[in-house]
Motif scaffolding. Structure first.
Motif, PDB file in Angstrom:
ATOM      1  N   THR A 161       0.835  -1.206   0.000  1.00 36.05           N
ATOM      2  CA  THR A 161       0.000   0.000   0.000  1.00 36.05           C
ATOM      3  C   THR A 161       0.871   1.257   0.000  1.00 36.05           C
ATOM      4  O   THR A 161       0.457   2.311  -0.456  1.00 36.05           O
ATOM      5  CB  THR A 161      -0.970  -0.027   1.197  1.00 36.05           C
ATOM      6  N   ASN A 189      -6.341  -6.655  -4.858  1.00 37.80           N
ATOM      7  CA  ASN A 189      -6.943  -5.345  -4.583  1.00 37.80           C
ATOM      8  C   ASN A 189      -7.139  -4.668  -5.941  1.00 37.80           C
ATOM      9  O   ASN A 189      -6.774  -5.237  -6.978  1.00 37.80           O
ATOM     10  CB  ASN A 189      -6.091  -4.522  -3.597  1.00 37.80           C
ATOM     11  N   LYS A 226     -10.855  -6.598  -3.943  1.00 36.83           N
ATOM     12  CA  LYS A 226     -10.961  -5.866  -2.675  1.00 36.83           C
ATOM     13  C   LYS A 226     -10.939  -4.363  -2.906  1.00 36.83           C
ATOM     14  O   LYS A 226     -10.117  -3.859  -3.651  1.00 36.83           O
ATOM     15  CB  LYS A 226      -9.780  -6.232  -1.769  1.00 36.83           C
ATOM     16  N   ASP A 238     -16.040  -4.954  -1.075  1.00 41.73           N
ATOM     17  CA  ASP A 238     -15.325  -5.941  -1.882  1.00 41.73           C
ATOM     18  C   ASP A 238     -16.350  -6.636  -2.781  1.00 41.73           C
ATOM     19  O   ASP A 238     -17.511  -6.785  -2.398  1.00 41.73           O
ATOM     20  CB  ASP A 238     -14.665  -6.997  -0.983  1.00 41.73           C
ATOM     21  N   ILE A 254     -13.292   1.755   8.501  1.00 44.50           N
ATOM     22  CA  ILE A 254     -12.799   2.241   9.784  1.00 44.50           C
ATOM     23  C   ILE A 254     -11.828   3.388   9.529  1.00 44.50           C
ATOM     24  O   ILE A 254     -10.911   3.263   8.701  1.00 44.50           O
ATOM     25  CB  ILE A 254     -12.075   1.100  10.558  1.00 44.50           C
ATOM     26  N   THR A 262      -3.766  -5.460   5.708  1.00 39.79           N
ATOM     27  CA  THR A 262      -5.179  -5.888   5.644  1.00 39.79           C
ATOM     28  C   THR A 262      -5.366  -7.002   4.613  1.00 39.79           C
ATOM     29  O   THR A 262      -6.116  -7.944   4.844  1.00 39.79           O
ATOM     30  CB  THR A 262      -6.118  -4.714   5.280  1.00 39.79           C
ATOM     31  N   GLY A 263      -4.683  -6.862   3.474  1.00 39.82           N
ATOM     32  CA  GLY A 263      -4.856  -7.850   2.398  1.00 39.82           C
ATOM     33  C   GLY A 263      -4.329  -9.222   2.806  1.00 39.82           C
ATOM     34  O   GLY A 263      -4.992 -10.243   2.593  1.00 39.82           O
ATOM     35  N   LYS A 288     -13.708 -10.902   6.298  1.00 40.31           N
ATOM     36  CA  LYS A 288     -13.940  -9.458   6.170  1.00 40.31           C
ATOM     37  C   LYS A 288     -14.325  -8.861   7.518  1.00 40.31           C
ATOM     38  O   LYS A 288     -13.865  -7.796   7.912  1.00 40.31           O
ATOM     39  CB  LYS A 288     -15.022  -9.207   5.120  1.00 40.31           C
TER      40      LYS A 288
END
Ligand SMILES: Nc1ncnc2c1ncn2[C@@H]1O[C@H](COP(=O)(O)OP(=O)(O)OP(=O)(O)O)[C@@H](O)[C@H]1O
Ligand SMILES: Cc1ncc(CO)c(N)n1
Ligand SMILES: [Mg+2]
Length: 546
Positions: A161, A189, A226, A238, A254, A262-263, A288
């Motif tokens: 990311t 993603n 995602k 997603d 959030i 996260t992935g 999830k």
């Protein structure tokens, strides 16, 4: 696992040769220290009580900051009760700022690790993360053919990311041609999906659907595109595709910068749930929810000085109020036969709250609410704890009316509040995203507010005159219809509903009216189980008619 089909040249415009150079041609790891192991006899005769443990093997890179990669995978599996072994494909120097360096493990040594684990350890599911070179992808595929497993989860990690490359364009063709056809699910993603499809632009949910469909055509049995990094979205959405149906999975977005990993976590949770025997869709839903809950509970953590921090996978250990046992995905169909207890009625008939709940579940109640207005707190809590146990063992959610404190103390599945109780958004703040919140609403405006506040359902009534609640205006069918049509949330009808009129409520045929909530018609009767049973059959008949 999906059978391996011959690679299709048509689908691989970026095909590279098998001998494509390693993307990260760094110096090798230390030399081999022991000969390759072969499967050995089991340690001891397997005892009658031998307990097979769900086992995920992650084939991924190490993240020195421990938020993503192998470290995230092991923590995620541990949190969900699966054993996680690890084959390391690369070592990264990484922190909350970004990736400072990558040291790929030579492909022969990746092969050696794979053989060590797969030949010995009864792996159920393999999950892949960072695969830094085409050679490593090939070695993995060879080993998967030699040692088949129940399922393969492929997280096609390409760019972190922070924007750093973890697996370059030379691996794309091998991913598409060799690994995807073996995969039970692929979880790109949006950036990865775009790269896999030749840099198509993905801006909208509809783009995500098309991407899922195109990736599905490459051979995996399921695809999850995602949307964590989707620009300008208020929900974290997603898109799941199984070859026939698209399912949009909506989660709360959030507000936190602690989203590193996260992935990896999502894919590992899917793998853990599959290893435990879940269906694919259920595994994805649990995964999830897990990510959402972990982010929620870690939103204020401060680890590192960079823009993207790690989160706490083991949040449930620190927060006994949010134990994993109650990580319950709300299913609106649970509202079908909603039993609401009443202390006065139970006393009148000489039964405990616990026995009343047991009987309602025996008769087929699909959700239970404890509404104990006159019971002392201590006694209420004891009863609530006993009811939680009964409800969990039957898979029926248990909610507490009004008393957020009692719900937290007994780890109930949620809370139902009225218009003069604590506002639903404050309840959400206290309970977190994993719990069910219901709100009593009489008007479209109240229904709209409940939705904005993050409620999961609304209770609408009184539909008929009732003696259970004083000064409760009757809405009638018209009032119920008005609120249902205005509500974005599922609705349960309440107020004076009994075996005589429940059928007519369901026959209104309102699409989001999911069931009826009943107090006296179940609990102000001699045999709660019998009453519940006959109400259930009336509801089922009415639904099959409408
Ligand atoms: N802020 C957030 N709130 C809730 N869910 C989120 C948030 N960010 C990501 N997610 C969810 O986390 C899961 C992983 O998605 P994401 O798009 O972040 O993957 P990724 O980019 O591969 O992650 P990474 O590369 O950081 O490991 C998805 O289910 C996504 O919806
Ligand atoms: C080692 C590794 N794997 C995966 C990711 C993706 O988050 C990362 N940042 N680092
Ligand atoms: Mg992300």
């Amino acid at each position: 696992m999906a059978s391996v089909s011959a690679p299709s040249a048509a689908l691989s415009p970026h095909r590279t040769s098998a001998s494509a150079a390693l993307l990260f041609p760094y110096p090798c790891f230390s030399p081999r220290v022991s000969p390759a192991p072969t499967a050995r006899p089991r340690r001891l005769a397997v005892s009658a009580r031998a307990m097979p443990w769900p086992h995920v093997l992650t084939v991924a890179g190490s993240d020195s900051g421990a938020g993503a990669g192998i470290q995230a995978d092991i923590k995620a599996c541990a949190a969900l009760g699966a054993y996680c072994s690890s084959v390391i494909t690369a070592v990264t120097a990484q922190n909350t700022v970004g990736v400072q360096g990558v040291h790929a493990v030579p492909e022969e040594f990746v092969g050696e690790q794979l053989k060590s684990v797969l030949a010995d350890m009864s792996v159920d599911v393999v999950k892949t993360g960072m695969l830094p070179s085409a050679g490593i992808v090939k070695v993995l595929c060879e080993n998967l053919r030699k040692f088949p497993v129940k399922a393969l989860v492929v997280d096609p990690v390409m760019v972190s990311t922070s924007g750093d490359t973890l697996s370059g364009p030379s691996t794309l063709a091998t991913y598409r041609d060799e690994l995807f056809p073996m995969a039970d699910i692929v979880t790109p993603n949006v950036k990865e999906a775009s790269k896999l499809l030749g840099d198509v632009s993905l801006q909208t949910i509809s783009d995500m659907r098309s991407a899922a469909e195109s990736i599905y055509k490459l051979g995996p049995k399921h695809v999850l595109v995602k949307g964590g990094d989707m620009p300008d979205s208020t929900d974290a959405i997603d898109v799941f595709f199984d070859g026939e149906e698209f399912i949009e999975l909506h989660g709360l977005r959030i507000k936190t910068s602690n989203t590193h990993g996260t992935g990896c976590t999502l894919a590992s949770c899917i793998a853990a749930e599959l290893a435990k025997g879940a269906t694919m869709l259920h595994a994805v839903e649990v995964a999830k929810k897990f990510v959402e809950s972990a982010l929620y509970h870690s939103k204020d953590l401060v680890i590192g000085n960079g823009p993207q921090g790690p989160f706490d996978h083991l949040f449930s250990l620190n927060s006994p109020l949010h134990k994993m046992g109650s990580l319950h995905k709300f299913n609106p169909d649970d509202l079908f036969l909603y039993a609401v207890t009443d202390s006065g009625m139970n006393k009148k008939w000489g039964r405990s709250i616990k026995d009343a709940v047991k009987a309602a579940i025996e008769g087929g109640a699909t959700i239970v609410q404890l509404r104990e207005k006159d019971t002392e707190t201590r006694e209420f809590l004891e009863a609530a704890k006993a009811c939680v146990e009964i409800c969990r063992s039957s898979g029926v959610p248990l909610l507490i009316n009004d008393r957020v404190d009692v719900a937290l103390a007994c780890n109930a599945d949620g809370v139902h509040v009225g218009q003069s109780d604590m506002p639903a958004w404050e309840v959400r703040e206290l309970l977190g995203p994993g719990k069910i919140i219901g709100v009593s609403c009489k008007t479209p405006a109240q229904a709209g507010q409940a939705w904005k506040d993050g409620a999961d359902y609304i209770g609408c009534g009184g539909v008929f005159p009732t003696t259970t609640k004083a000064n409760n205006p009757t809405l009638g069918f018209e009032g119920l219809r008005t609120v249902c049509l205005a509500s974005k949330l599922p609705v349960v009808a309440i107020g004076g509903i009994n075996t005589g009129n429940a059928g007519s409520v369901m026959e209104l045929g309102l699409p989001n009216l999911k069931g009826v909530a009943v107090v006296s018609a179940l609990f102000d009767r001699e045999c709660v189980a019998t009453e519940t049973r006959s109400l259930r059959s009336i509801l089922m008949n009415a639904c099959s008619r409408s």
